[in-house]
Design an enzyme around this catalytic site. Sequence first.
Site, mmCIF file in Angstrom:
data_model
loop_
_atom_site.group_PDB
_atom_site.id
_atom_site.type_symbol
_atom_site.label_atom_id
_atom_site.label_comp_id
_atom_site.label_asym_id
_atom_site.label_seq_id
_atom_site.Cartn_x
_atom_site.Cartn_y
_atom_site.Cartn_z
ATOM 1 N N THR A 42 53.354 -41.090 1.007
ATOM 2 C CA THR A 42 53.039 -39.911 0.201
ATOM 3 C C THR A 42 53.818 -38.690 0.651
ATOM 4 O OG1 THR A 42 51.259 -38.342 -0.329
ATOM 5 C CG2 THR A 42 51.086 -39.489 1.754
ATOM 6 N N TYR A 75 44.382 -36.972 4.954
ATOM 7 C CA TYR A 75 45.072 -37.969 4.134
ATOM 8 C C TYR A 75 46.529 -38.099 4.562
ATOM 9 C CZ TYR A 75 47.579 -39.830 0.091
ATOM 10 O OH TYR A 75 48.423 -40.532 -0.725
#
Length: 335
Positions: free
Chosen positions: A117, A141
């Site tokens: 990501t 995250y």
Amino acid sequence: MKTILVTGGAGYIGSHACKALAAAGFEPVVFDDLSNGHRDAVRYGPLVTGDVRDSAALGACMQRHAVQGVIHFAGLIEVGRSVQDPAAFWDVNLNGVASVLAAMRAQGVRRIVFSSTAAVYGQAGSGLLDETAAACPVNPYGDSKLAAERLIAAHARAHGVEGVALRYFNASGADPEGELGEAHQPESHLIPLALEAALGFGPPLKLFGLDFPTPDGACVRDFIHVADLAQAHVAALTVPTGEAGFLAMNLGLGRGLSVLEIIAAVERTTGRPVPWEAAPRRAGDPPVLVADPGLARRRLDWSPTFTDIDAIIGTALAWRLAPRFGPAAAHAHVA
């Protein structure tokens, strides 16, 4: 035909990757606990249900299906939730990768393509991000994904694993042929939420922050079509990883749009206004995340086919307006 294990293959991006794999002559074997994915999205190969942290179950699946490579999607993805419950993200996102790597070593599987990501870059500034940018995540995250990348790279050095981490920006749209789409439960992504609001099937869209240091005050993101992401994963199965055995690449369009610009595009595409209301910034949201995808274009011989945001949103709208849906099925059990 080579068999590829796709963890999280019943989910949004994973299911699109399975379709691309099947079209390219691979057999995708989906390993998914169906906590976020959907059984009816598994259409291109067998489904094995299980927890990605169960290395023994993964190993048995690899052995039974003669798996020759892994694409690892399984994980938790919501930035806001990661701030509220960091332990869950570290557990699933890092321990899940450790479990997959252990099963690969036990079964002699060498290649892993990892769903990473742009969140690994954190507060990265306003320019295009290439892979030399500092990796300084600002939320659990992104932290957990970066740690997983580093674990894969360490296995490459120590055990001869070949790892490719694809750092994609904002996955968007739906399968152009209408077979697959996006419907998380609950939905947290901008475009489907804006479509739901415009169509009157959901509440007004919450716009988290209008005080970012951007031209219109809204945060800016790079939106890449999910089918283009899927094609990049197929290409990553065979890309040389070099002496290090590990390669990280950005996947994006290289062009940023603000949340307000996305709202305008949804209004153009639907012909309806998007009701929205301002809300405070979410913890861990950087102002700007836009990719420099040059490395992936060169190394994967890949380039996005969807480059117009209205066309990207159009595929999501077509999926949402398909007969399977209706006002009473705003969150139907689909991929």
